[in-house]
Scaffold this active site. Sequence first.
Site, PDB file in Angstrom:
ATOM      1  N   GLU A 107       0.888  -1.191  -0.079  1.00 37.50           N
ATOM      2  CA  GLU A 107       0.095   0.092  -0.209  1.00 37.50           C
ATOM      3  C   GLU A 107       0.981   1.345  -0.093  1.00 37.50           C
ATOM      4  OE1 GLU A 107      -2.518  -0.505   3.329  1.00 37.50           O
ATOM      5  OE2 GLU A 107      -3.482  -2.507   2.439  1.00 37.50           O
ATOM      6  N   ASN A 132       1.912  -4.823  -3.322  1.00 45.73           N
ATOM      7  CA  ASN A 132       0.558  -5.199  -3.076  1.00 45.73           C
ATOM      8  C   ASN A 132      -0.140  -4.154  -2.614  1.00 45.73           C
ATOM      9  OD1 ASN A 132      -1.227  -7.620  -2.323  1.00 45.73           O
ATOM     10  ND2 ASN A 132      -0.907  -7.062  -0.166  1.00 45.73           N
ATOM     11  N   HIS A 190     -10.178  -6.600  -2.207  1.00 43.90           N
ATOM     12  CA  HIS A 190     -11.405  -6.145  -1.182  1.00 43.90           C
ATOM     13  C   HIS A 190     -12.479  -5.369  -1.925  1.00 43.90           C
ATOM     14  CE1 HIS A 190      -8.964  -7.344   2.360  1.00 43.90           C
ATOM     15  NE2 HIS A 190      -8.005  -6.671   1.660  1.00 43.90           N
ATOM     16  N   GLU A 245      -6.063 -10.831  -1.169  1.00 46.30           N
ATOM     17  CA  GLU A 245      -6.785 -10.721   0.172  1.00 46.30           C
ATOM     18  C   GLU A 245      -8.312 -10.582  -0.253  1.00 46.30           C
ATOM     19  OE1 GLU A 245      -5.346  -7.391   2.166  1.00 46.30           O
ATOM     20  OE2 GLU A 245      -3.544  -7.709   1.884  1.00 46.30           O
ATOM     21  N   ASP A 252     -12.169 -10.391  -0.393  1.00 46.16           N
ATOM     22  CA  ASP A 252     -13.676 -10.388   0.009  1.00 46.16           C
ATOM     23  C   ASP A 252     -14.437  -9.787  -0.562  1.00 46.16           C
ATOM     24  OD1 ASP A 252     -12.485  -8.106   1.249  1.00 46.16           O
ATOM     25  OD2 ASP A 252     -12.218  -9.145   3.161  1.00 46.16           O
TER      26      ASP A 252
HETATM   27  O1  G3I Z   1      -3.004  -0.375  17.008  1.00 41.06           O
HETATM   28  C1  G3I Z   1      -4.450  -0.127  17.578  1.00 41.06           C
HETATM   29  C2  G3I Z   1      -4.325   0.225  19.154  1.00 41.06           C
HETATM   30  O2  G3I Z   1      -3.697   1.113  19.353  1.00 41.06           O
HETATM   31  C3  G3I Z   1      -5.729   0.431  19.731  1.00 41.06           C
HETATM   32  O3  G3I Z   1      -5.725   0.383  20.937  1.00 41.06           O
HETATM   33  C4  G3I Z   1      -6.641  -0.563  19.256  1.00 41.06           C
HETATM   34  C5  G3I Z   1      -7.869  -0.597  19.659  1.00 41.06           C
HETATM   35  O4  G3I Z   1      -8.933  -0.193  18.840  1.00 41.06           O
HETATM   36  O5  G3I Z   1      -6.765  -0.925  17.991  1.00 41.06           O
HETATM   37  C6  G3I Z   1      -5.431  -1.114  17.278  1.00 41.06           C
HETATM   38  O6  G3I Z   1      -5.696  -1.181  15.956  1.00 41.06           O
HETATM   39  C7  G3I Z   1      -5.968  -2.554  15.465  1.00 41.06           C
HETATM   40  C8  G3I Z   1      -4.870  -3.064  14.186  1.00 41.06           C
HETATM   41  O7  G3I Z   1      -5.513  -3.944  13.673  1.00 41.06           O
HETATM   42  C9  G3I Z   1      -3.513  -3.291  14.962  1.00 41.06           C
HETATM   43  O8  G3I Z   1      -3.795  -4.544  15.918  1.00 41.06           O
HETATM   44  C10 G3I Z   1      -7.421  -2.068  14.754  1.00 41.06           C
HETATM   45  O9  G3I Z   1      -8.360  -1.911  15.724  1.00 41.06           O
HETATM   46  C11 G3I Z   1      -7.686  -3.360  13.904  1.00 41.06           C
HETATM   47  O10 G3I Z   1      -9.088  -3.299  13.298  1.00 41.06           O
HETATM   48  C12 G3I Z   1      -6.800  -3.689  13.188  1.00 41.06           C
HETATM   49  O11 G3I Z   1      -7.228  -4.716  12.163  1.00 41.06           O
HETATM   50  C13 G3I Z   1      -6.392  -5.593  10.842  1.00 41.06           C
HETATM   51  C14 G3I Z   1      -6.161  -4.235   9.947  1.00 41.06           C
HETATM   52  O12 G3I Z   1      -5.467  -4.980   8.794  1.00 41.06           O
HETATM   53  C15 G3I Z   1      -5.337  -3.269  10.133  1.00 41.06           C
HETATM   54  O13 G3I Z   1      -5.312  -2.434   8.959  1.00 41.06           O
HETATM   55  C16 G3I Z   1      -7.142  -6.602  10.432  1.00 41.06           C
HETATM   56  O14 G3I Z   1      -7.036  -7.557  11.374  1.00 41.06           O
HETATM   57  C17 G3I Z   1      -6.604  -7.149   9.403  1.00 41.06           C
HETATM   58  O15 G3I Z   1      -7.122  -8.204   8.759  1.00 41.06           O
HETATM   59  C18 G3I Z   1      -6.294  -6.110   8.426  1.00 41.06           C
HETATM   60  O16 G3I Z   1      -5.683  -6.613   7.014  1.00 41.06           O
HETATM   61  C19 G3I Z   1      -5.319  -5.604   5.954  1.00 41.06           C
HETATM   62  C20 G3I Z   1      -4.132  -6.180   5.297  1.00 41.06           C
HETATM   63  O17 G3I Z   1      -3.096  -6.561   6.212  1.00 41.06           O
HETATM   64  C21 G3I Z   1      -3.720  -5.302   4.130  1.00 41.06           C
HETATM   65  N1  G3I Z   1      -4.875  -5.014   3.274  1.00 41.06           N
HETATM   66  C22 G3I Z   1      -6.056  -4.671   3.885  1.00 41.06           C
HETATM   67  C23 G3I Z   1      -6.513  -5.816   4.832  1.00 41.06           C
HETATM   68  C24 G3I Z   1      -7.895  -5.225   5.634  1.00 41.06           C
HETATM   69  O18 G3I Z   1      -7.941  -3.937   6.162  1.00 41.06           O
END
Ligand code: G3I
Length: 328
Positions: free
Chosen positions: A133, A176, A212, A241, A243
């Site tokens: 990205e 990617n 996505h 990825e 969905d």
């Molecule tokens: O880092 C914050 C933290 O500071 C905060 O306290 C906490 C409470 O809300 O949230 C944390 O962030 C979380 C993050 O993962 C890091 O752990 C987000 O809420 C959470 O929603 C996030 O999810 C992941 C997301 O990437 C982040 O961008 C998903 O599990 C994961 O499936 C998703 O995957 C990405 C691919 O890597 C790249 N392409 C898009 C795809 C979908 O977004």
Amino acid sequence: MAPRGFAIGAAAAGGGHHLEQDYPDPFTFDHTYRGVLAEHFSSLTPENQLKWEFVHPERHKYNFGPADAIVRFAQRHGQKVRGHTLLWHSQNPAWLNEGNFSAEELRKILKEHIFTVVGRYRGKIHQWDVANEIFDGDGNYRTSENIWLRTLGPGIIADAFRWAHQADPKAKLFLNDFGAEGVNARSTAYLNLVKELRAVGVPVHGFGVQGHLSLAFSFPSDMAANLKRFDDAGFETAVTEVDVRIPLNGGTATEEQLRTQADYYRQAVEACLSVRGCTSFTVWGTTNRYSWVPVFFPNEGEATIFTDDFRPKPAYTALQTALAKARR
Ligand code: G3I
């Protein structure tokens, strides 16, 4: 059903949004889910377990246990593993974001990280999303958001590929992104970049379109044409990825929505199958329960190919039919 050499992948759920849910780490604890991964898929991508925040939580500490477990599981079940990801703007640890590191220090930190992580899985992870990205929808670098681009400039991308190649000379190295399925400013920026990198001898092998998608938008009907232009230029491609979100607005999906969703999945896999160098199709989640979609898009959901109790949805059957028909 998949043609020989064509991998059907799934994200191995854990970390990220799962940490905030009321269930334990799915890949580790849900045995039915693990069975589904083993039975239906020939490739796995750690969903969050190889991202900086997760794998490198402190400056001098790595957390390899969860990714190791996925790699071992994949080896046991004859599956490939895609590595995700080494240089990204998101999910970086606080020590990195808030460390006020100089350009020289950051370069050293990235180099060390890539050698350590890619080196650990040398010969075990066959493709890496080296940079994820890095362009916005206009095809400009996401400089202000991305600590590496902001501090070191876009030249760091070439270095990241070189270091990853040194750490595992056999791994295929990818860029990617999302919103790059069709022919548009973002995908064109990637096409230009891979050509430029290759022209100066940088080991870059392919481009992954994330996939996505949402029923709120029409299917990117030029997806095959987009993948083909990378193919024509001599690069591999992957759909990494997938969905397909359904607008629900508090309700559940109608049969018609599920049929349309199945058709999006079918078109996406057919686009990949139509291009010689597109050799994998990975879905980002298996059931809605573990999907990132409802967490990020409160009015959308049911984006995956299985129901919550792992029954195949029309999207699953559509993929199966398309794979069975494919002649490669
Ligand atoms: O880092 C914050 C933290 O500071 C905060 O306290 C906490 C409470 O809300 O949230 C944390 O962030 C979380 C993050 O993962 C890091 O752990 C987000 O809420 C959470 O929603 C996030 O999810 C992941 C997301 O990437 C982040 O961008 C998903 O599990 C994961 O499936 C998703 O995957 C990405 C691919 O890597 C790249 N392409 C898009 C795809 C979908 O977004």
